[in-house]
Structure formats: structure tokens, C-alpha cells
Write a protein that holds these residues in place. Structure first.
Motif, PDB file in Angstrom:
ATOM      1  N   ALA A 245       0.843  -1.196   0.000  1.00 18.79           N
ATOM      2  CA  ALA A 245       0.000   0.000   0.000  1.00 18.79           C
ATOM      3  C   ALA A 245       0.878   1.247   0.000  1.00 18.79           C
ATOM      4  O   ALA A 245       1.878   1.316   0.708  1.00 18.79           O
ATOM      5  CB  ALA A 245      -0.913  -0.019   1.220  1.00 18.79           C
ATOM      6  N   THR A 246       0.489   2.227  -0.783  1.00 16.73           N
ATOM      7  CA  THR A 246       1.281   3.462  -0.844  1.00 16.73           C
ATOM      8  C   THR A 246       1.023   4.360   0.355  1.00 16.73           C
ATOM      9  O   THR A 246       1.924   5.052   0.821  1.00 16.73           O
ATOM     10  CB  THR A 246       0.953   4.249  -2.124  1.00 16.73           C
ATOM     11  OG1 THR A 246      -0.424   4.668  -2.091  1.00 16.73           O
ATOM     12  CG2 THR A 246       1.182   3.385  -3.365  1.00 16.73           C
ATOM     13  N   MET A 247      -0.212   4.397   0.845  1.00 15.27           N
ATOM     14  CA  MET A 247      -0.618   5.230   1.989  1.00 15.27           C
ATOM     15  C   MET A 247      -0.121   6.665   1.814  1.00 15.27           C
ATOM     16  O   MET A 247       0.347   7.310   2.750  1.00 15.27           O
ATOM     17  CB  MET A 247      -0.136   4.625   3.303  1.00 15.27           C
ATOM     18  CG  MET A 247      -0.772   3.277   3.608  1.00 15.27           C
ATOM     19  SD  MET A 247      -0.367   2.603   5.224  1.00 15.27           S
ATOM     20  CE  MET A 247       1.345   2.151   4.981  1.00 15.27           C
TER      21      MET A 247
ATOM     22  N   THR B 241      -5.302  -4.590  -0.528  1.00 15.62           N
ATOM     23  CA  THR B 241      -5.302  -3.129  -0.534  1.00 15.62           C
ATOM     24  C   THR B 241      -6.432  -2.622  -1.421  1.00 15.62           C
ATOM     25  O   THR B 241      -6.949  -3.350  -2.274  1.00 15.62           O
ATOM     26  CB  THR B 241      -3.972  -2.562  -1.053  1.00 15.62           C
ATOM     27  OG1 THR B 241      -3.791  -2.954  -2.426  1.00 15.62           O
ATOM     28  CG2 THR B 241      -2.797  -3.048  -0.220  1.00 15.62           C
ATOM     29  N   LEU B 242      -6.786  -1.362  -1.212  1.00 11.70           N
ATOM     30  CA  LEU B 242      -7.809  -0.742  -2.046  1.00 11.70           C
ATOM     31  C   LEU B 242      -7.540   0.761  -2.098  1.00 11.70           C
ATOM     32  O   LEU B 242      -6.888   1.329  -1.214  1.00 11.70           O
ATOM     33  CB  LEU B 242      -9.206  -1.003  -1.462  1.00 11.70           C
ATOM     34  CG  LEU B 242     -10.376  -0.915  -2.450  1.00 11.70           C
ATOM     35  CD1 LEU B 242     -10.214  -1.926  -3.584  1.00 11.70           C
ATOM     36  CD2 LEU B 242     -11.698  -1.163  -1.745  1.00 11.70           C
TER      37      LEU B 242
ATOM     38  N   THR C 218      -3.349   3.932  -2.126  1.00 16.51           N
ATOM     39  CA  THR C 218      -3.841   2.619  -1.698  1.00 16.51           C
ATOM     40  C   THR C 218      -3.558   2.409  -0.211  1.00 16.51           C
ATOM     41  O   THR C 218      -2.531   2.855   0.310  1.00 16.51           O
ATOM     42  CB  THR C 218      -3.198   1.493  -2.514  1.00 16.51           C
ATOM     43  OG1 THR C 218      -1.764   1.573  -2.415  1.00 16.51           O
ATOM     44  CG2 THR C 218      -3.597   1.593  -3.979  1.00 16.51           C
ATOM     45  N   TYR C 219      -4.491   1.710   0.440  1.00 19.59           N
ATOM     46  CA  TYR C 219      -4.389   1.428   1.865  1.00 19.59           C
ATOM     47  C   TYR C 219      -4.770  -0.031   2.115  1.00 19.59           C
ATOM     48  O   TYR C 219      -5.588  -0.599   1.375  1.00 19.59           O
ATOM     49  CB  TYR C 219      -5.319   2.346   2.670  1.00 19.59           C
ATOM     50  CG  TYR C 219      -4.784   3.742   2.855  1.00 19.59           C
ATOM     51  CD1 TYR C 219      -4.179   4.126   4.042  1.00 19.59           C
ATOM     52  CD2 TYR C 219      -4.859   4.667   1.827  1.00 19.59           C
ATOM     53  CE1 TYR C 219      -3.673   5.413   4.214  1.00 19.59           C
ATOM     54  CE2 TYR C 219      -4.360   5.952   1.976  1.00 19.59           C
ATOM     55  CZ  TYR C 219      -3.758   6.317   3.178  1.00 19.59           C
ATOM     56  OH  TYR C 219      -3.246   7.585   3.334  1.00 19.59           O
TER      57      TYR C 219
ATOM     58  N   LEU D 147      -4.519   3.319  11.173  1.00 22.31           N
ATOM     59  CA  LEU D 147      -4.195   4.234  10.078  1.00 22.31           C
ATOM     60  C   LEU D 147      -5.110   5.460  10.058  1.00 22.31           C
ATOM     61  O   LEU D 147      -5.102   6.228   9.090  1.00 22.31           O
ATOM     62  CB  LEU D 147      -4.286   3.499   8.733  1.00 22.31           C
ATOM     63  CG  LEU D 147      -3.301   2.333   8.575  1.00 22.31           C
ATOM     64  CD1 LEU D 147      -3.454   1.682   7.213  1.00 22.31           C
ATOM     65  CD2 LEU D 147      -1.867   2.823   8.757  1.00 22.31           C
ATOM     66  N   PHE D 148      -5.888   5.637  11.133  1.00 27.28           N
ATOM     67  CA  PHE D 148      -6.713   6.829  11.269  1.00 27.28           C
ATOM     68  C   PHE D 148      -6.045   7.831  12.212  1.00 27.28           C
ATOM     69  O   PHE D 148      -5.326   7.440  13.136  1.00 27.28           O
ATOM     70  CB  PHE D 148      -8.110   6.483  11.789  1.00 27.28           C
ATOM     71  CG  PHE D 148      -8.975   5.790  10.778  1.00 27.28           C
ATOM     72  CD1 PHE D 148      -9.421   6.466   9.657  1.00 27.28           C
ATOM     73  CD2 PHE D 148      -9.334   4.464  10.945  1.00 27.28           C
ATOM     74  CE1 PHE D 148     -10.229   5.829   8.717  1.00 27.28           C
ATOM     75  CE2 PHE D 148     -10.126   3.813  10.026  1.00 27.28           C
ATOM     76  CZ  PHE D 148     -10.570   4.502   8.895  1.00 27.28           C
ATOM     77  N   GLN D 149      -6.316   9.080  11.983  1.00 25.95           N
ATOM     78  CA  GLN D 149      -5.784  10.117  12.847  1.00 25.95           C
ATOM     79  C   GLN D 149      -6.367   9.974  14.252  1.00 25.95           C
ATOM     80  O   GLN D 149      -7.523   9.589  14.411  1.00 25.95           O
ATOM     81  CB  GLN D 149      -6.131  11.506  12.295  1.00 25.95           C
ATOM     82  CG  GLN D 149      -5.511  11.799  10.940  1.00 25.95           C
ATOM     83  CD  GLN D 149      -6.073  13.048  10.298  1.00 25.95           C
ATOM     84  OE1 GLN D 149      -6.882  13.761  10.896  1.00 25.95           O
ATOM     85  NE2 GLN D 149      -5.662  13.327   9.073  1.00 25.95           N
TER      86      GLN D 149
END
Length: 359
Positions: free
Chosen positions: A50-52, A91-92, A285-286, A356-358
């Protein structure tokens, strides 16, 4: 010196050898191709990481009337076709949503749009969570109102039919196709149709008046009103199609509610437009959680129940990935795991890991 007979002999032999080599190469390539497919099936390459690229994502704001805690108040039974859970991709994509245009000049733009809709008087400020929300009243038809957010462009136009129930005596709806055409025509008239709405689906539902509220009607013949939801087109990624879902599945974020009254001012009972442009070319992507993890989150009250069933016992028949389109400003279009019983119940769980959320 070779004779003609010898030359012909060696020529024929050379041709046979050449043909044999060509056939051998073709057969070898075919065998290697089959072997390669078998190898990839047995030992598939790892998916690209995943690129994130957007960094930590903001948490999903499911609704202004968030009832996510109710997801723990139901008991769930898994009743999918195969009795198991689906396998999600590793990933999506997450898509960027540009912020609404600067609020500079937004008030004047709002007033101009309101005038085009027939609201010529000055608006009143609406107090509440939305800082730039205004209410217009039609000076000629006081039951007509327009609630408009000058910053986002979100609006709700409505006719307060509760004080004019006689309007439902007229039921000149026309065909379903005409109703859909009228819905598209209304938003197009004000420059509010876009590609993903024009290529998306239109859902039509028939409603019957019960005192002052609407309930489902069995057909257009029995209906007092008709709702048309204009849905964004699905996202196609590779060979998989992902629907875009909203916090209120039965109403839609862009929708219109028609009566059958022939008076144009009473024909539109409600028109809603909660829409932001999505930049489908700008994505990152995540990784995704598994269906099993999503189900546990739903059971533990970490899901948002978008459509509440009549019973506390829910049979989960469909589980799939969708993208959540909010009724408030959001920076990204994010995937969610959708749980449905195929009838009344629909719930969403964030498909991206909580880490992966703030904060």
C-alpha cells in the motif's frame, strides 16, 4: 558437385527440420505458458504494498445523527450463500475529495441560486453545527423553504405539506420514466448534474401518506408521493465493482420527492443536494481489514447502522466492500465493509485498520 537429385533431397530435409523446429518452439511456448499459469496459481506473487500516500486518514464521520453504538444492540447470525465470510483484497484505493471552493463570495452565489429557485427574499441565519447555513422562505408561497449552506453548496428545498394535505388529492404522476426524467431535469436546470450522477443509477420508491408521514406503497397506483434517488456510478477497480453507499440508504444524498400535484410549486415536496466532487484520478492505496475482523467490530458496537430493522435478531446475508459518501464535508472517499440482511438492515464498518486513522 552435387546433382539436382541431391540438392532437392537436402532442400526437402532442411524444410522438414525447419518446420519441426517451428512446431517444437510453438509447443514449448505453450507448455511453458501453462506451466507459468500453474506456478502463479500455486505461488502467486505478493500484492504491491500500500502506498498510503495521504498519510493517516481522518476518521469517518458517518452521520450528523450518528447511531453507531446501536450496532452492539443486535444479535447477528451469519447466513451467507456459502455459510462463510468473503475474502477481501489486500489493498484498495482511497480517493481525494477537494474542499469546497472558498467561501469568499459564497453568500452572493447562494442568493443567486436561491433566486433561480424562486426564493427572492433575504435569508435568515440558522443556528447550529453548520456555521454558514441559511433559511429562505418563498414570499409568495410561505410553505416553500430552502435551507442552504453557502460554504458547501449543500441544500434542502422543501414544501411543508403538513399544512396543505389537500394537495395529495391530485395524482398526476405520469410514467416512472418521466418521473426520473423530471428529477434529472430539476438538478440539471441549476447546473448540478455531473458525470458520476448522470452515469449512475436512479432508484424510485413509492410512498403513501400515513397521517403526516410517508410509508412504503406497493405501486405507483397506490402512491401519494414518489422519491427518486440519484446515485453515483459504482467504482470499478480491475474486475471488481464497488458501490458508493450513503448514511441514509432509503433517501440518497441527491434526491427529489414528488407529489402528483399539477401545481409546480407543490409538485416538489423535497429536493436534497449533498454532493462533493470526487477526484477519481488522485488516489492512494491502503490495506484492508478482513471480513472476520469487520464482523467482530460490528458486534462490538464499532459499526454504523444505516438502516434499522424491526427486530433485534439480524441475519447477515450479504457482506461486501463499498465506498462511504457522507452527508458532511469529507476529505477522502474511503472504503467500508457493508453488512446487509437483504431487506431492512444495513450497517457499515470502516474497512481500513484503526491504526491508520488520525487520533
Amino acid at each position: 558437385m552435387a546433382t539436382l537429385t541431391e540438392t532437392a533431397y537436402y532442400t526437402r530435409k532442411g524444410v522438414k527440420i525447419t518446420i519441426g523446429l517451428i512446431i517444437g518452439i510453438i509447443v514449448l511456448r505453450f507448455i511453458l505458458g501453462i506451466a507459468g499459469q500453474i506456478w502463479l496459481a500455486l505461488f502467486p506473487p505478493p500484492p504491491p504494498p500500500a502506498t498510503m500516500a495521504f498519510g493517516l486518514l481522518p476518521k469517518l464521520n458517518f452521520s450528523k445523527t450518528d447511531i453507531s453504538s446501536t450496532s452492539a444492540k443486535f444479535t447477528y447470525t451469519l447466513e451467507t450463500v456459502d455459510g462463510g465470510l468473503p475474502k477481501f483484497p489486500f489493498t484498495l484505493k482511497v480517493y481525494f475529495i477537494p474542499k469546497p471552493a472558498s467561501s469568499f463570495g459564497g453568500f452572493d452565489k447562494m442568493k443567486a441560486q436561491a433566486v433561480r429557485m424562486g426564493f427572492t427574499s433575504d435569508p435568515q441565519k440558522i443556528t447550529g453545527n453548520e456555521a454558514d447555513k441559511w433559511d429562505f422562505t418563498d414570499p409568495l408561497i410561505p410553505l416553500r423553504h430552502l435551507e442552504y449552506n453557502a460554504t458547501t453548496g449543500f441544500f434542502r428545498l422543501y414544501y411543508d405539506y403538513r399544512f396543505d394535505l389537500n394537495l395529495f388529492a391530485d395524482k398526476s404522476f405520469g410514467s416512472e420514466q418521466k418521473i426520473i426524467s423530471d428529477a434529472l431535469g430539476f438538478f440539471d436546470k441549476f447546473g448540478l448534474t455531473s458525470r458520476d450522477l448522470l452515469t449512475g443509477r436512479q432508484e424510485v420508491s413509492y410512498l403513501k401518506l400515513d397521517t403526516t408521514n410517508f410509508i412504503s406503497a406497493s405501486s405507483l397506483f397506490n402512491a401519494d408521493a414518489v422519491r427518486v434517488n440519484l446515485l453515483r456510478s459504482d467504482i470499478i477497480d480491475g474486475k471488481t465493482t464497488y458501490p458508493i453507499v450513503s448514511p441514509f440508504p432509503k433517501e440518497g444524498l441527491v434526491s427529489i420527492l414528488f407529489s402528483g400535484n399539477s401545481d409546480e410549486n407543490k409538485k416538489i415536496l423535497e429536493a436534497k443536494f449533498y454532493y462533493l466532487n470526487i477526484d477519481y484520478e488522485n488516489f492512494a492505496t491502503y490495506p484492508l481489514i478482513s471480513a472476520a475482523t469487520a464482523l467482530e467490530m460490528l458486534k462490538n458496537g464499532q459499526g454504523y447502522v444505516a438502516s434499522v430493522p424491526t427486530t433485534k435478531s439480524v441475519s447477515i446475508r450479504n457482506i461486501y466492500i463499498g465506498y462511504y459518501d457522507a452527508d458532511t464535508v469529507q476529505s477522502y472517499l474511503q472504503p467500508v465493509v457493508v453488512f446487509s440482511d437483504g431487506k431492512d438492515f444495513k450497517a457499515y464498518v470502516p474497512a481500513i485498520p484503526a491504526s491508520l486513522f488520525q487520533p
